[in-house]
Design a protein around this motif. Structure first.
Motif, PDB file in Angstrom:
ATOM      1  N   SER A  11      32.284  16.612  59.422  1.00 45.08           N
ATOM      2  CA  SER A  11      33.726  16.877  59.484  1.00 45.08           C
ATOM      3  C   SER A  11      34.004  18.372  59.414  1.00 45.08           C
ATOM      4  O   SER A  11      34.828  18.895  60.171  1.00 45.08           O
ATOM      5  N   TYR A  12      33.318  19.065  58.490  1.00 40.25           N
ATOM      6  CA  TYR A  12      33.493  20.515  58.385  1.00 40.25           C
ATOM      7  C   TYR A  12      33.101  21.193  59.696  1.00 40.25           C
ATOM      8  O   TYR A  12      33.833  22.037  60.230  1.00 40.25           O
ATOM      9  N   GLN A  13      31.938  20.825  60.209  1.00 39.64           N
ATOM     10  CA  GLN A  13      31.457  21.438  61.441  1.00 39.64           C
ATOM     11  C   GLN A  13      32.382  21.114  62.610  1.00 39.64           C
ATOM     12  O   GLN A  13      32.702  21.990  63.420  1.00 39.64           O
ATOM     13  N   GLY A  14      32.806  19.858  62.682  1.00 42.89           N
ATOM     14  CA  GLY A  14      33.665  19.429  63.789  1.00 42.89           C
ATOM     15  C   GLY A  14      35.020  20.106  63.767  1.00 42.89           C
ATOM     16  O   GLY A  14      35.493  20.584  64.807  1.00 42.89           O
ATOM     17  N   TYR A  15      35.636  20.186  62.569  1.00 47.72           N
ATOM     18  CA  TYR A  15      36.967  20.795  62.503  1.00 47.72           C
ATOM     19  C   TYR A  15      36.901  22.304  62.699  1.00 47.72           C
ATOM     20  O   TYR A  15      37.782  22.890  63.334  1.00 47.72           O
ATOM     21  N   ALA A  16      35.871  22.934  62.168  1.00 47.22           N
ATOM     22  CA  ALA A  16      35.712  24.376  62.365  1.00 47.22           C
ATOM     23  C   ALA A  16      35.550  24.683  63.846  1.00 47.22           C
ATOM     24  O   ALA A  16      36.151  25.630  64.375  1.00 47.22           O
ATOM     25  N   GLY A  17      34.749  23.872  64.540  1.00 46.38           N
ATOM     26  CA  GLY A  17      34.583  24.057  65.975  1.00 46.38           C
ATOM     27  C   GLY A  17      35.866  23.812  66.732  1.00 46.38           C
ATOM     28  O   GLY A  17      36.201  24.542  67.683  1.00 46.38           O
ATOM     29  N   TYR A  18      36.610  22.779  66.306  1.00 44.37           N
ATOM     30  CA  TYR A  18      37.896  22.476  66.945  1.00 44.37           C
ATOM     31  C   TYR A  18      38.873  23.637  66.785  1.00 44.37           C
ATOM     32  O   TYR A  18      39.517  24.063  67.751  1.00 44.37           O
ATOM     33  N   LEU A  19      38.993  24.163  65.556  1.00 47.30           N
ATOM     34  CA  LEU A  19      39.950  25.232  65.305  1.00 47.30           C
ATOM     35  C   LEU A  19      39.575  26.499  66.066  1.00 47.30           C
ATOM     36  O   LEU A  19      40.449  27.170  66.637  1.00 47.30           O
ATOM     37  N   LEU A  20      38.293  26.810  66.101  1.00 48.37           N
ATOM     38  CA  LEU A  20      37.846  27.974  66.867  1.00 48.37           C
ATOM     39  C   LEU A  20      38.183  27.795  68.350  1.00 48.37           C
ATOM     40  O   LEU A  20      38.659  28.732  68.999  1.00 48.37           O
ATOM     41  N   HIS A  21      37.970  26.598  68.861  1.00 47.79           N
ATOM     42  CA  HIS A  21      38.285  26.317  70.264  1.00 47.79           C
ATOM     43  C   HIS A  21      39.775  26.458  70.515  1.00 47.79           C
ATOM     44  O   HIS A  21      40.202  26.972  71.555  1.00 47.79           O
ATOM     45  N   GLU A  22      40.612  25.992  69.559  1.00 47.73           N
ATOM     46  CA  GLU A  22      42.062  26.118  69.696  1.00 47.73           C
ATOM     47  C   GLU A  22      42.478  27.585  69.820  1.00 47.73           C
ATOM     48  O   GLU A  22      43.351  27.926  70.618  1.00 47.73           O
ATOM     49  N   ILE A  23      41.849  28.435  69.031  1.00 50.99           N
ATOM     50  CA  ILE A  23      42.240  29.840  68.989  1.00 50.99           C
ATOM     51  C   ILE A  23      41.785  30.593  70.241  1.00 50.99           C
ATOM     52  O   ILE A  23      42.528  31.413  70.787  1.00 50.99           O
ATOM     53  N   LEU A  75      44.738  25.371  58.127  1.00 47.71           N
ATOM     54  CA  LEU A  75      43.733  25.833  57.173  1.00 47.71           C
ATOM     55  C   LEU A  75      43.402  24.810  56.102  1.00 47.71           C
ATOM     56  O   LEU A  75      42.249  24.721  55.655  1.00 47.71           O
ATOM     57  N   PHE A  76      44.381  24.012  55.665  1.00 52.44           N
ATOM     58  CA  PHE A  76      44.110  23.042  54.615  1.00 52.44           C
ATOM     59  C   PHE A  76      43.087  22.009  55.078  1.00 52.44           C
ATOM     60  O   PHE A  76      42.229  21.575  54.309  1.00 52.44           O
ATOM     61  N   SER A  77      43.179  21.612  56.347  1.00 53.18           N
ATOM     62  CA  SER A  77      42.181  20.687  56.893  1.00 53.18           C
ATOM     63  C   SER A  77      40.814  21.349  56.955  1.00 53.18           C
ATOM     64  O   SER A  77      39.783  20.706  56.701  1.00 53.18           O
ATOM     65  N   LEU A  78      40.796  22.645  57.266  1.00 54.06           N
ATOM     66  CA  LEU A  78      39.530  23.358  57.386  1.00 54.06           C
ATOM     67  C   LEU A  78      38.809  23.459  56.052  1.00 54.06           C
ATOM     68  O   LEU A  78      37.575  23.352  55.993  1.00 54.06           O
ATOM     69  N   ILE A  79      39.543  23.641  54.961  1.00 50.35           N
ATOM     70  CA  ILE A  79      38.890  23.855  53.665  1.00 50.35           C
ATOM     71  C   ILE A  79      38.583  22.555  52.929  1.00 50.35           C
ATOM     72  O   ILE A  79      38.155  22.580  51.785  1.00 50.35           O
ATOM     73  N   GLY A  80      38.817  21.405  53.585  1.00 56.56           N
ATOM     74  CA  GLY A  80      38.362  20.182  52.917  1.00 56.56           C
ATOM     75  C   GLY A  80      39.127  18.914  53.209  1.00 56.56           C
ATOM     76  O   GLY A  80      38.576  17.820  53.114  1.00 56.56           O
TER      77      GLY A  80
END
Length: 292
Positions: A11-23, A75-80
């Motif tokens: 989940s951490y890896q997936g959401y971090a990748g998603y957010l980076l892709h969004e940006i 960010l809240f989703s990203l941190i957990g």
């Protein structure tokens, strides 16, 4: 236990990748840039046609609220939160299947309806659920402790919409999970619903005045929502008024509407709001502290 650890890591890896892709990848279906675009649109309206003309464009707590906006949206989703949500869903589904013998939570299937009808029904049902959750935030003391952060705003603007304590993310997601999970939708992409509700929420909190005519009895609006943020309300409304999120119709149906006048000069906040710290970090821990 290893299964849940794997879910958290993925989940951490997936959401971090998603957010980076969004940006780094602007597109028409990009939440990050749509949030910025919607925000700039209402910021422009507040500059062009301000309702409270004495209020500065960069009002009190403007930058704090902007931070809240991105924190609660991303960010809240990203941190957990995203990881814990996935763990909860896996645990809950396992409980239903292994303990209660329920393998399909869906009680009403709407997948056979046209896509537009499904989106409209989801919008209305979700808003009604959120209206009820919002009332609980005002009526249950433990939940009101979190909701105070949102009501500590002394001046309203579009970014006030997403100025709320991180625990409200948890409360809304947990309480909406079961009723929405019992409805089967045939569509998976709800991007339009998310952006529509974001735009309406920005509108409700904006320092603008747009005559809606009879539509004010259906859609929430700044002149109605400002009374939700009034510091003082009549004694017969001890838990507040105007709990509508996107739609105002629920407040008129259930007689929680209160709009005696436009309210352009009323004091905002809540009784005793001087207790609220003025920075994000201390506001984040404030509800967990004992306040006499």
């Amino acid at each position: 236990m290893n299964k849940y650890i794997e879910i958290i890591v993925q989940s951490y890896q997936g959401y971090a990748g998603y957010l980076l892709h969004e940006i780094i990848s602007p597109s028409w279906g990009n939440y990050f840039y749509w949030l910025i675009g919607i925000s700039l649109f209402f910021f422009g309206l507040e500059w062009w046609m301000p309702w409270r003309r004495s209020q500065k464009l960069l009002r009190k707590d403007f930058w704090l609220d902007v931070f809240y906006m991105f924190f609660n949206f991303f960010l809240f989703s990203l941190i957990g939160f995203y990881a814990l949500s996935n763990v909860f869903v896996e645990f809950f589904n396992g409980f239903l299947a292994n303990v209660l013998g329920i393998t399909n939570l869906v009680a009403i299937y709407l997948g056979g309806l046209p896509a537009l009808a499904q989106l409209v029904l989801l919008f209305v049902l979700r808003d009604f659920i959120h209206w009820n959750i919002h009332r609980l935030l005002h009526q249950v003391p433990a939940l009101w402790a979190f909701h105070k952060v949102h009501h500590s705003a002394k001046e309203m603007g579009f970014a006030t919409h997403l100025r709320y304590h991180w625990m409200e993310n948890v409360v809304y997601k947990v309480l909406e999970y079961l009723p929405l999970g019992m409805i089967g939708f045939g569509i998976q992409d709800f991007f339009f619903i998310h952006m529509l509700t974001t735009a309406i929420g920005h509108f409700n909190h904006s320092n603008i005045k747009v005559p809606l005519g009879l539509l004010k009895y259906i859609f929430n609006n700044p002149q109605m929502h400002t009374w939700h943020h009034a510091k003082v309300l009549p004694d017969d409304r001890p838990h507040g008024a105007n709990f509508g999120i996107s739609l105002s119709v629920w407040d008129y149906i259930f007689k929680t509407a209160y709009v005696p006048h436009d309210g352009d000069s009323i004091e905002l906040g809540y009784p005793g709001d001087d207790e609220m710290p003025d920075d994000f970090t201390r506001q984040a821990v404030f509800p967990f502290q004992k306040n006499d």
